[in-house]
Design an enzyme around this catalytic site. Structure first.
Site, PDB file in Angstrom:
ATOM      1  N   ALA A  75      33.388  61.359   2.354  1.00  0.00           N
ATOM      2  CA  ALA A  75      32.143  61.808   2.974  1.00  0.00           C
ATOM      3  C   ALA A  75      30.924  61.047   2.463  1.00  0.00           C
ATOM      4  CB  ALA A  75      31.961  63.307   2.770  1.00  0.00           C
ATOM      5  N   THR A  76      30.954  60.604   1.220  1.00  0.00           N
ATOM      6  CA  THR A  76      29.831  59.821   0.702  1.00  0.00           C
ATOM      7  C   THR A  76      29.649  58.567   1.556  1.00  0.00           C
ATOM      8  OG1 THR A  76      30.151  60.610  -1.548  1.00  0.00           O
ATOM      9  CG2 THR A  76      28.985  58.521  -1.297  1.00  0.00           C
ATOM     10  N   GLN A 183      32.518  70.212   3.620  1.00  0.00           N
ATOM     11  CA  GLN A 183      32.992  71.532   3.178  1.00  0.00           C
ATOM     12  C   GLN A 183      33.465  72.391   4.342  1.00  0.00           C
ATOM     13  OE1 GLN A 183      33.367  72.681   0.102  1.00  0.00           O
ATOM     14  NE2 GLN A 183      32.318  71.076  -1.044  1.00  0.00           N
ATOM     15  N   THR A 245      41.657  46.806   4.481  1.00  0.00           N
ATOM     16  CA  THR A 245      42.992  47.289   4.809  1.00  0.00           C
ATOM     17  C   THR A 245      43.054  48.803   4.668  1.00  0.00           C
ATOM     18  OG1 THR A 245      43.949  45.215   4.095  1.00  0.00           O
ATOM     19  CG2 THR A 245      45.440  47.112   4.169  1.00  0.00           C
ATOM     20  N   CYS A 331      25.247  68.917 -15.064  1.00  0.00           N
ATOM     21  CA  CYS A 331      25.251  68.678 -16.503  1.00  0.00           C
ATOM     22  C   CYS A 331      25.688  67.253 -16.787  1.00  0.00           C
ATOM     23  CB  CYS A 331      26.135  69.686 -17.216  1.00  0.00           C
ATOM     24  SG  CYS A 331      27.521  70.273 -16.248  1.00  0.00           S
TER      25      CYS A 331
HETATM   26  C1  LIG Z   1      32.243  66.558  -1.620  1.00  0.00           C
HETATM   27  C2  LIG Z   1      31.133  66.412  -0.669  1.00  0.00           C
HETATM   28  C3  LIG Z   1      30.668  65.152  -0.285  1.00  0.00           C
HETATM   29  C4  LIG Z   1      31.229  63.874  -0.863  1.00  0.00           C
HETATM   30  O1  LIG Z   1      32.518  63.645  -0.426  1.00  0.00           O
HETATM   31  P1  LIG Z   1      33.405  62.503  -1.112  1.00  0.00           P
HETATM   32  O2  LIG Z   1      34.552  62.363  -0.201  1.00  0.00           O
HETATM   33  O3  LIG Z   1      33.770  63.048  -2.442  1.00  0.00           O
HETATM   34  O4  LIG Z   1      32.599  61.295  -1.186  1.00  0.00           O
HETATM   35  C5  LIG Z   1      29.645  65.088   0.626  1.00  0.00           C
HETATM   36  N1  LIG Z   1      29.099  66.197   1.131  1.00  0.00           N
HETATM   37  C6  LIG Z   1      29.501  67.426   0.783  1.00  0.00           C
HETATM   38  C7  LIG Z   1      28.863  68.625   1.393  1.00  0.00           C
HETATM   39  C8  LIG Z   1      30.543  67.569  -0.131  1.00  0.00           C
HETATM   40  O5  LIG Z   1      30.923  68.788  -0.490  1.00  0.00           O
END
Ligand SMILES: *Cc1c(COP(=O)(O)O)cnc(C)c1O
Length: 402
Positions: A75-76, A183, A245, A331
């Site tokens: 997601a990042t 999420q 890939t 933290c």
């Molecule tokens: C975990 C999360 C991300 C990041 O996802 P990754 O696959 O770890 O990069 C982005 N947005 C939300 C809301 C998340 O909970």
């Protein structure tokens, strides 16, 4: 029966891979190791078929067409790709982008970078319940607005945003809607068509798939297709939008995880909401000064974010060493910074620091919930006794007649 320790209640941070997804992945590490980009032999064809099968499985989960999905590392990356690409492709149309104060850092930093590049950025506040105020959204949009990014479900407080209403407002002003659904995917019903979502970010490791694999949905059907440009260039994989890939085993795992989530979502959601209520009620029955963060109903079934007023969250976590949980602080340094999400709800630094996020998931049992509740009650009581001011010395017993 006493649960096996330590207990994992941090399912918003990541989830274990479902054994069914893991099993499906295994052959693709060795026997069926082909590169899906190899078009001249069976090894490549087999891998390609597996990737396309997974694309269908994920597409079905969100009501998309398989060809509208681009595999990414999570997601990042999907958030960064969506926001950067939109800003570049639609610059002629406008330079204003909108988001909310409770987004994941990968959205907020992508916006920050755009602001540095001269784009106009609006970061909308949320209410005390974590919900976006639709009037504020309406008021923020201009003819120059090209993108609005609003997460489907928050990773700290679990709050679900009304995406359908948001998309109507956004589309009325001719802008596009992106949603970080990391999420939400597989936890609550999502449909990009009926909810009017133009771009959506997915990651597999939050829904019992492997880490390091995700996808970006970008609408191609229903109106003008969303335009994109790649961040990673090279071999032209994923229609040239994301070269490199493909991680075939991970993609296969993501696909199976998506299919399982789709099949089990309704029942799992009911079960988790029940366990979450059980945990909340047990804590409420025994502890005072407890505050639920985020909207009481419009939230992920497995999420419970609570502030234990007057108790230091870090001390609480240390006391709860056999229960894996997150606090309301990042933290990463010696002095923890309060979470930007809790601050956006209007919590004081002290209340943010006294917050725990309970994240329940597929393997959470009633016994684990009971154990976590008992331990939390015990530790909160102990900490409150320690920090309670010493009893006042009795006032001078002055004779009444004095
Ligand atoms: C975990 C999360 C991300 C990041 O996802 P990754 O696959 O770890 O990069 C982005 N947005 C939300 C809301 C998340 O909970």
């Amino acid at each position: 029966m006493a649960p096996k320790l330590p207990i994992y209640l941090d399912y918003h941070a990541t989830t274990p891979v479902d054994p069914r997804a893991l099993e499906a992945m295994l052959p693709f590490f060795h026997q069926r190791f082909g590169n899906p980009a190899s078009k001249t032999h069976r090894f490549g064809w087999e891998a390609d078929e597996a990737v396309e099968r997974a694309r269908e499985q994920l597409a079905a989960l969100i009501g998309a067409e398989p060809k509208e999905l681009i595999w990414t590392s999570g997601a990042t990356e999907s958030n960064n790709l969506a926001i950067q690409a939109l800003a570049r492709c639609y610059r002629q149309k406008g330079n204003h982008l909108v988001t909310t104060a409770i987004e994941h850092k990968s959205v907020l930093y992508a916006y920050k970078r755009l602001a540095e590049q001269g784009y106009q950025i609006t970061v909308l506040p949320v209410g005390r319940d974590g919900l976006l105020d639709l009037e504020k959204l309406r008021a923020a949009l201009t003819d120059a607005t090209i993108l609005v990014s609003v997460m489907a479900a928050n990773n700290e407080i679990g709050v679900l945003q009304p995406l359908e209403e948001i998309s109507r407002i956004v589309h009325q002003r001719g802008a596009l809607l992106h949603s970080d659904a990391a999420q939400a995917c597989g936890k609550i019903p999502l449909n990009v068509r009926t909810q009017g979502i133009d771009l959506l970010s997915f990651t597999a490791h939050k829904v019992y798939g492997p880490k390091g694999i995700g996808a970006l949905y970008a609408r191609r059907r229903g109106g003008k297709p969303v335009e994109l440009v790649p961040m990673l260039e090279g071999g032209g994989h994923e229609r040239g939008l994301r070269s490199g890939t493909l991680n075939v085993p991970a993609i296969v795992g993501a696909g199976v995880a998506a299919e399982i989530a789709q099949q089990e979502m309704a029942e799992e959601g009911r079960r988790l909401a029940g366990l979450r209520e059980r945990l909340h009620q047990k804590l409420q029955a025994e502890l005072s000064g407890l505050r639920l963060n985020g909207h009481p109903e419009r939230r992920l079934p497995g999420n419970l974010s609570l502030s234990f007023v007057g108790v230091e969250g870090e001390a609480l976590l240390m006391g709860l060493h056999d229960v894996a949980l997150s606090s309301g602080s990042a933290c990463t340094s010696a002095n923890p910074t309060p979470s930007h999400v809790l601050k956006a709800l209007g919590l004081s630094d002290a209340d943010a620091h006294s917050t725990l996020r309970f994240g329940l998931g597929r393997w959470t049992t009633p016994e684990e919930v009971d154990y976590a509740a008992e331990r939390t009650i015990e530790v909160v009581r102990r900490l409150r006794e320690l920090s309670a001011p010493p009893p006042r010395p009795a006032a001078d017993p002055k004779p009444r007649w004095a």
